[in-house]
Enzyme design. Structure first.
Site, short mmCIF file in Angstrom:
data_model
loop_
_atom_site.label_atom_id
_atom_site.label_comp_id
_atom_site.label_asym_id
_atom_site.label_seq_id
_atom_site.Cartn_x
_atom_site.Cartn_y
_atom_site.Cartn_z
N LYS A 21 8.73 -15.39 5.07
CA LYS A 21 8.66 -16.35 6.18
C LYS A 21 9.86 -17.29 6.17
O LYS A 21 10.42 -17.63 7.22
CB LYS A 21 7.35 -17.14 6.09
CG LYS A 21 6.11 -16.27 6.29
CD LYS A 21 4.86 -16.90 5.72
CE LYS A 21 3.75 -15.85 5.59
NZ LYS A 21 2.61 -16.29 4.77
N THR B 154 4.74 -13.56 0.13
CA THR B 154 5.05 -13.39 1.55
C THR B 154 5.70 -14.66 2.10
O THR B 154 6.37 -14.61 3.13
CB THR B 154 3.79 -13.07 2.38
OG1 THR B 154 2.77 -14.03 2.09
CG2 THR B 154 3.28 -11.68 2.06
N LYS C 219 3.26 -23.00 -1.69
CA LYS C 219 2.47 -21.82 -2.04
C LYS C 219 1.29 -22.29 -2.90
O LYS C 219 1.24 -23.46 -3.29
CB LYS C 219 3.31 -20.79 -2.79
CG LYS C 219 4.00 -21.32 -4.04
CD LYS C 219 4.86 -20.25 -4.70
CE LYS C 219 6.10 -19.95 -3.92
NZ LYS C 219 6.21 -18.57 -3.46
N ARG C 220 0.38 -21.39 -3.16
CA ARG C 220 -0.73 -21.70 -4.06
C ARG C 220 -0.18 -22.21 -5.39
O ARG C 220 0.83 -21.72 -5.88
CB ARG C 220 -1.56 -20.43 -4.26
CG ARG C 220 -2.78 -20.56 -5.12
CD ARG C 220 -3.62 -19.30 -5.01
NE ARG C 220 -2.87 -18.09 -5.32
CZ ARG C 220 -2.79 -17.57 -6.54
NH1 ARG C 220 -3.40 -18.15 -7.56
NH2 ARG C 220 -2.10 -16.45 -6.74
N HIS D 229 -3.32 -6.68 -6.07
CA HIS D 229 -2.48 -7.84 -5.75
C HIS D 229 -2.05 -8.63 -6.98
O HIS D 229 -1.54 -9.74 -6.84
CB HIS D 229 -3.23 -8.79 -4.81
CG HIS D 229 -3.28 -8.33 -3.39
ND1 HIS D 229 -2.25 -8.55 -2.49
CD2 HIS D 229 -4.23 -7.65 -2.70
CE1 HIS D 229 -2.58 -8.03 -1.31
NE2 HIS D 229 -3.77 -7.48 -1.42
N LYS E 145 3.80 -19.47 -10.92
CA LYS E 145 4.67 -19.75 -9.77
C LYS E 145 5.66 -20.87 -10.08
O LYS E 145 6.60 -21.11 -9.35
CB LYS E 145 3.83 -20.08 -8.54
CG LYS E 145 3.00 -18.89 -8.06
CD LYS E 145 2.14 -19.23 -6.86
CE LYS E 145 1.22 -18.09 -6.47
NZ LYS E 145 1.91 -16.97 -5.80
#
Length: 834
Positions: free
Chosen positions: A667, A663, A555-556, A363, A561
């Site tokens: 969504k 992911t 998100k985390r 991952h 990110k």
């Protein structure tokens, strides 16, 4: 006469209502008018579990009868969200139960809100595992999820004075009506001590762990309900219990700590998800957690197989383990231990079974995120397991030497890069690749980078093991349940086949050109934005305009990110509006949601910056509400459902080559948001499906990022010196503008971008390098949104093109290419709805 609603359970409305009333009475000695909302939730939960258990038992009997191959999906996280609504959706009983509760004077939405999110996961890894379990049950494949029953999860996030504060997420303070305690399957898990070796009467070495600590692993089972097919699989989460709770003799001697040490050992193992591991005790606890749930799960998997089979050597025919990232990799050595020490297989026999049972999902692209354990810790805590890992490593090095003989001159270099035990560390990803029969990435780009960059040497040696399985999400949770307005609209136009076959949603494409349909779609989006605006007002006290663009990044929180890029751009926009009050600007609401790991200083400081910027901008009346900034506290599945449904813009802005898949991007797409992102992870495939004209892409490519990294990066001071707007934003980090004149508060973030006081690489995630490209992309978003017809068309097309990104497709690919499971169908029952 009550309206009939099709259900899969033999749903008797009157029986259900009687069951709820009976549960309220027997659990709380009240009637329903006196009961609290939480008490009614418990009563409803138990009534629904009664129906689920019938299906659960039927499913297990069918598995016993047909003996299908079973996948054990092993994961540190299962981010399940609330169970009640999802179970009702998959039982096709949601509308029937809603109507029954209305007849009892109860609002189902209020009752659903009484359920805490199960604190069994944190980020995308855990939510993926939850989606996979949903799809496995819906597609009719036998599966167990295997994890830990955390008492407090990662943490509940509170925002105090703009800072993240971690408090216990005491989700088990109220009873969980859906879980079943299964003490009959309790297993013992051993830590520490030493290994003794003796020789039995057959001249065989016998290994025994001596002088160890031991805890009981007690399983709790949660039902995983398949949609519309009666299948109920199991998520088995393990609780740690002391073998002996209290040692009275130690207490009587005044040795009070020793009297409760077993209880403390057990409690610590299951207290929290991902304990802070920037100190030795934290590392030890993490390794204990991993071995605890893996040992218990593998023991039970072998025993379950042997209850109905007589040859453990053929276990691989009926059992497969999927290791969800490196956390469960110790399963390789644990299975070897059980097969050799408990079932007396030779090394070669045990290795043959293990290498046909274990498969590994990677991952992460970043090498620093691949787990490594200090030998001193690993060998002390898991002495027998370490012996086995050492032997696997010894044999693997012989394989390397055979493939790359010393005369080639590269043998030592290959050993250095590929050994499982090297330089004082046990490398778990290497163990998973060497022992696994399959190694998969989770998006096409991610898999290619693994093969060509991070795991290149392993791909060269084992090309047949590597494959890609692009991630997916379950449309039943993230559209059917999360966005009922849109789900009903979709069903009205194309029927309900999309619920179990998301590829059918492509039938919506024709409606993107229909003016009335576009208007209906945008009206649904507006109503969902109103719903989220009400949530924000209730929880944040900030009034946001549902007519503004809802630009969302949830998100985390991690530097790659690039939430920091997002908020720096907000600061830039604010400066532009202040400098040019009459500039044309479409109102924007920037919404963030994220947890930062407790020990991750830069991530936590980014949260503080977002909240500090929000305080300044939201209270500046001079900008007339053109920008609002909101940080949604304690981001989780239940509020994510509200957020995805309401979003206009999906921020997927990770540094290209860093995000394995994502992911959240799927969504958002499923709910009609436009992707604003880099060509990273699954964004690449999303753009392929929907078309470049229906997304907004910016920034460096993955090849460009990798090229910079291989050649020492770039100098962000060039940008700082030449771009006045960027310089102003960065100076606001250290001139006190957003920190009440505290010039040092955000200094660390400033330094990370410019490397003024550090030997680390400056701006290692290319925030400044991509800033102008991002700003231009944001301008495109604004122009795009102002063209109502084009935006509505693109939004509908995003929904219509989301079919590839269902977890049903992903799971079917795992089944076809890796697991080779047997589909099970239950005997059909007549449905009656009274």
């Amino acid at each position: 006469m009550a309206k009939k609603v099709q259900t899969t359970l033999d749903f008797d409305r009157e029986l259900f209502k009687r069951s709820v009333l009976y549960n309220v009475k027997t659990l709380y000695r009240k009637n329903i008018e006196e009961a609290t909302d939480q008490e009614i939730f418990q009563a409803v939960g138990y009534a629904i579990k009664d129906a689920i258990v019938d299906h659960w038992m039927t499913t297990q009997k069918e598995y016993e009868k047909k003996d299908p191959k079973i996948v054990y999906y092993m994961s540190m996280e299962f981010l399940m969200g609330r169970a009640l609504g999802n179970n009702l959706i998959n039982l096709q009983a949601y509308k029937a139960v809603k109507e029954c509760l209305e007849e009892l004077g109860v609002d189902i939405n209020v009752i659903e809100d009484q359920e805490p999110d199960a604190a069994l996961g944190n980020g995308g890894l855990g939510r993926l595992a939850a989606c996979f379990l949903d799809s496995l049950a819906t597609l009719g494949y036998g599966a167990y999820g295997c994890g830990i029953r955390y008492r407090y999860g990662m943490f509940k996030q509170k925002i105090r004075d703009g800072f993240q504060v971690e408090v216990p997420d005491n989700w088990l303070a109220v009873n969980n009506p859906f879980e079943l305690r299964r003490p009959e399957y309790t297993k013992q898990v051993k830590f520490g001590g030493y290994v003794s070796v003796s020789v039995d009467e057959n001249g065989r070495n016998v290994f025994r762990q001596e002088n160890y600590q031991v805890v009981n692993a007690v399983p709790y089972d949660l039902p995983i309900v398949g949609y519309g097919n009666g299948i109920v699989n199991t998520l088995r989460i393990w609780d740690a219990q002391p073998v002996e709770c209290f040692q009275l003799d130690s207490f009587d001697k005044g040795e009070y700590q020793k009297a409760v040490e077993q209880e403390n050992l057990a409690r610590n193992i299951v207290e929290v998800l991902y304990p802070n591991d920037n100190h030795w005790a934290g590392k030890e606890l993490r390794l204990k957690q991993q071995y605890f749930f893996i040992s218990a799960s593998v023991q039970e998997a072998v025993e379950k197989y042997m209850r109905t089979h007589d040859d453990v050597r053929k276990m691989y025919e009926k059992v497969t383990f999927q290791l969800n990232d490196t956390h469960p990799t110790v399963a390789v050595a644990e299975l070897m231990r059980i097969l050799m020490d408990d079932y007396y297989l030779t090394w070669d026999e045990a290795w043959d079974v293990t290498t046909k049972v274990c498969a590994y999902t990677n991952h992460t692209i970043m090498a620093e995120a691949l787990e490594k354990w200090p030998i001193e810790l690993f060998s002390r805590l898991l002495p027998r397991i370490y012996q086995i890992v050492e032997e696997i490593n010894r044999r693997f090095i012989l394989d390397i030497e055979k493939k790359y003989p010393y005369e080639t001159g590269i043998t030592q270099e290959k050993i250095k890069k590929m050994a499982i035990v090297y330089d004082g560390q046990v490398k778990m990803a290497h163990l998973a690749i060497v022992a696994g029969y399959s190694v998969n990435g989770v998006a096409r780009l991610h898999t290619e980078i693994l093969k060509n960059q991070e795991l290149k040497d392993f791909y060269e040696m084992f090309p047949e093991k590597f494959n890609n399985k692009t991630n997916g999400i379950t449309q039943r949770r993230f559209l059917l349940h999360a966005n009922p307005l849109l789900a009903d609209w979709v069903t009205e136009h194309i029927g309900d086949d999309w619920i179990t076959d998301l590829s059918k949603i492509k039938k919506l494409k024709v409606y993107a050109n229909d003016e009335q349909c576009r208007q209906e779609f945008m009206n649904i989006k507006y109503r969902n934005k109103v719903r989220l605006a009400e949530y924000i007002m209730e929880h944040n006290g900030v009034e946001v305009d549902p007519r503004s663009i809802f630009d969302v990044q949830v998100k985390r929180l991690h530097e790659y990110k690039r939430q920091l890029l997002n908020i720096l751009h907000v600061m830039y926009l604010y400066n532009q509006i202040k400098e040019h009050p009459d500039m044309e600007f479409y109102p924007r609401t920037f919404i963030f949601g994220a947890k930062a790991a407790a020990g991750y200083k830069n991530a936590k400081l980014t949260i503080k910056l977002i909240n500090s910027v929000a305080d300044v901008i939201n209270n500046d009346e001079s900008i007339d509400g053109k920008i609002k900034v909101v940080f949604i506290e304690n981001y989780r599945v239940s509020n994510a459902e509200l957020i995805f449904a309401a979003s206009d813009v999906s921020e997927q802005i990770s540094t290209a080559s860093k995000e394995a898949s994502g992911t959240g991007n799927m969504k958002f797409m499923l709910n009609g948001a436009i992707t604003l992102g880099t060509m990273d992870g699954a964004n690449v495939e999303i753009v392929e499906e929907v078309g470049k004209e229906n997304a907004v892409i910016f920034g460096l490519s993955s090849d460009e990022v990798i090229n910079y990294e291989n050649n020492g990066g770039y100098d962000p001071m060039d940008i700082f010196n030449s771009d006045e707007d960027i310089r102003k934003v960065l100076m606001q980090l250290v001139n006190g503008f957003y920190s009440h004149n505290d010039t040092e508060l955000f200094r660390t973030l400033y330094n990370s971008l410019l490397n003024t006081e550090s030997t680390d690489k400056a701006d290692r995630y290319f925030i400044l390098k991509d800033f102008r490209s991002y700003a231009e992309a944001q301008k495109k978003i604004e122009e795009f949104y102002k063209d109502e017809e084009r935006w509505a068309k693109a939004a509908i097309l995003n929904v219509a093109c989301s079919g590839k990104f269902t977890s049903d497709r992903t799971i079917q690919e795992y089944v076809d290419d890796i697991w080779h499971l047997d589909k099970v169908k239950l005997p059909k029952k007549k449905v009656s709805d009274k």
